[in-house]
Design an enzyme around this catalytic site. Sequence first.
Site, PDB file in Angstrom:
ATOM      1  N   ARG A  88       0.846  -1.194   0.000  1.00  0.00           N
ATOM      2  CA  ARG A  88       0.000   0.000   0.000  1.00  0.00           C
ATOM      3  C   ARG A  88       0.875   1.234   0.000  1.00  0.00           C
ATOM      4  O   ARG A  88       1.792   1.350   0.811  1.00  0.00           O
ATOM      5  CB  ARG A  88      -0.852   0.065   1.274  1.00  0.00           C
TER       6      ARG A  88
ATOM      7  N   THR B 247      -1.529   7.414  -0.150  1.00  0.00           N
ATOM      8  CA  THR B 247      -2.839   7.290  -0.823  1.00  0.00           C
ATOM      9  C   THR B 247      -3.595   6.025  -0.412  1.00  0.00           C
ATOM     10  O   THR B 247      -4.782   5.897  -0.695  1.00  0.00           O
ATOM     11  CB  THR B 247      -2.641   7.240  -2.350  1.00  0.00           C
TER      12      THR B 247
ATOM     13  N   ASP C 195       1.011  -2.736  12.340  1.00  0.00           N
ATOM     14  CA  ASP C 195       1.403  -3.168  10.995  1.00  0.00           C
ATOM     15  C   ASP C 195       1.774  -4.655  11.049  1.00  0.00           C
ATOM     16  O   ASP C 195       2.806  -5.030  11.616  1.00  0.00           O
ATOM     17  CB  ASP C 195       2.593  -2.325  10.515  1.00  0.00           C
TER      18      ASP C 195
ATOM     19  N   ASP D 298       5.257  -5.682   9.541  1.00  0.00           N
ATOM     20  CA  ASP D 298       6.378  -5.261  10.386  1.00  0.00           C
ATOM     21  C   ASP D 298       6.470  -6.119  11.647  1.00  0.00           C
ATOM     22  O   ASP D 298       7.562  -6.508  12.081  1.00  0.00           O
ATOM     23  CB  ASP D 298       6.221  -3.786  10.780  1.00  0.00           C
TER      24      ASP D 298
HETATM   25  C1  PRP Z   1      -0.932  -4.589   4.694  1.00  0.00           C
HETATM   26  C2  PRP Z   1      -1.690  -5.868   4.934  1.00  0.00           C
HETATM   27  C3  PRP Z   1      -2.591  -5.934   3.727  1.00  0.00           C
HETATM   28  C4  PRP Z   1      -2.902  -4.493   3.452  1.00  0.00           C
HETATM   29  C5  PRP Z   1      -4.278  -4.208   3.953  1.00  0.00           C
HETATM   30  O1  PRP Z   1       0.088  -4.811   3.801  1.00  0.00           O
HETATM   31  O2  PRP Z   1      -0.869  -6.992   5.101  1.00  0.00           O
HETATM   32  O3  PRP Z   1      -1.972  -6.527   2.597  1.00  0.00           O
HETATM   33  O4  PRP Z   1      -1.937  -3.715   4.178  1.00  0.00           O
HETATM   34  O5  PRP Z   1      -4.649  -2.917   3.668  1.00  0.00           O
HETATM   35  P1  PRP Z   1      -5.831  -2.557   2.647  1.00  0.00           P
HETATM   36  O6  PRP Z   1      -6.981  -3.449   3.004  1.00  0.00           O
HETATM   37  O7  PRP Z   1      -6.102  -1.108   2.956  1.00  0.00           O
HETATM   38  O8  PRP Z   1      -5.339  -2.753   1.255  1.00  0.00           O
HETATM   39  P2  PRP Z   1       1.146  -3.688   3.360  1.00  0.00           P
HETATM   40  O9  PRP Z   1       0.663  -3.020   2.121  1.00  0.00           O
HETATM   41  O10 PRP Z   1       1.461  -2.813   4.524  1.00  0.00           O
HETATM   42  O11 PRP Z   1       2.392  -4.542   2.920  1.00  0.00           O
HETATM   43  P3  PRP Z   1       3.306  -5.547   3.773  1.00  0.00           P
HETATM   44  O12 PRP Z   1       2.479  -6.783   4.049  1.00  0.00           O
HETATM   45  O13 PRP Z   1       4.421  -5.805   2.821  1.00  0.00           O
HETATM   46  O14 PRP Z   1       3.746  -4.869   5.038  1.00  0.00           O
HETATM   47  N1  URA Z   2      -2.208  -3.095   7.292  1.00  0.00           N
HETATM   48  C1  URA Z   2      -1.713  -3.459   8.498  1.00  0.00           C
HETATM   49  O1  URA Z   2      -0.723  -4.185   8.592  1.00  0.00           O
HETATM   50  N2  URA Z   2      -2.346  -2.996   9.610  1.00  0.00           N
HETATM   51  C2  URA Z   2      -3.426  -2.217   9.546  1.00  0.00           C
HETATM   52  O2  URA Z   2      -3.963  -1.842  10.611  1.00  0.00           O
HETATM   53  C3  URA Z   2      -3.910  -1.840   8.278  1.00  0.00           C
HETATM   54  C4  URA Z   2      -3.291  -2.311   7.163  1.00  0.00           C
END
Ligand code: PRP
Ligand code: URA
Length: 217
Positions: free
Chosen positions: A112, A116, A208, A211
């Site tokens: 994400r 945005t 997160d 993370d």
């Molecule tokens: C997080 C999570 C989802 C997404 C959810 O991933 O693991 O994939 O955000 O958010 P949304 O429903 O608003 O799309 P992130 O994009 O942070 O990537 P990561 O798993 O690599 O940390």
């Molecule tokens: N992605 C995450 O990892 N945590 C949140 O709360 C939202 C999106």
Amino acid sequence: MSIKTHPVFPNLHLVEHPLIAHKMALLRDRATATKTFKELVHEITLFLAYEVTKDLPTTTKTIHTPLESYKATVMSGKKPVILPILRAGIGMVEGFLQLMPSARVGHIGLYRDEATLTPHRYYFKIPAASEDRQFFVCDPMLATGGSACIAIDELKARNIQRIVFICLVAAPEGVKQMLEHHPDVDVFTAALDRQLSDKGYILPGLGDAGDRLFGTR
Ligand code: PRP
Ligand code: URA
């Protein structure tokens, strides 16, 4: 284990069990360390995977016990596919594989944009001849729903229709987005939280997920 369907979101299935609730409390706690966080994601996924696989097709097969022949129930059809959304979805793969060791594993990479909240795709790989297979798309977090919707768009563009989405924490905003864009896809979650923050984090949430799983905080 009980499954609650939601009065407002017919696509949502809340998987309830005292052990899931307890493990979710530990998962949410900011004091929980990376190693424990990873173990909890795995353990909660086992419960969810048990539940979402309950309608997989079966057939009968004659086997021979030490005493006599017996018509046993066995799984049938093509091997299902687990599709984690990278990165955080990776934490859920082993839970599925523990129950279905011969399942295939695809991968979709999405991140994400922090400003945005728009998801961007950077990787996509699924098994060949996937059309007739059941797909289990997994990601611990369903926040705005953007990432889940794009992952499912990609599958449907390849004629894949048998799709279920599994997460640990869902926000109402994400469930609504899924209902509007993919009403045919059931969403299974261990928790439905209150709302999104103005930065797109689920409240109360767990922070997160990527993370916390990989220690990149
Ligand atoms: C997080 C999570 C989802 C997404 C959810 O991933 O693991 O994939 O955000 O958010 P949304 O429903 O608003 O799309 P992130 O994009 O942070 O990537 P990561 O798993 O690599 O940390
Ligand atoms: N992605 C995450 O990892 N945590 C949140 O709360 C939202 C999106």
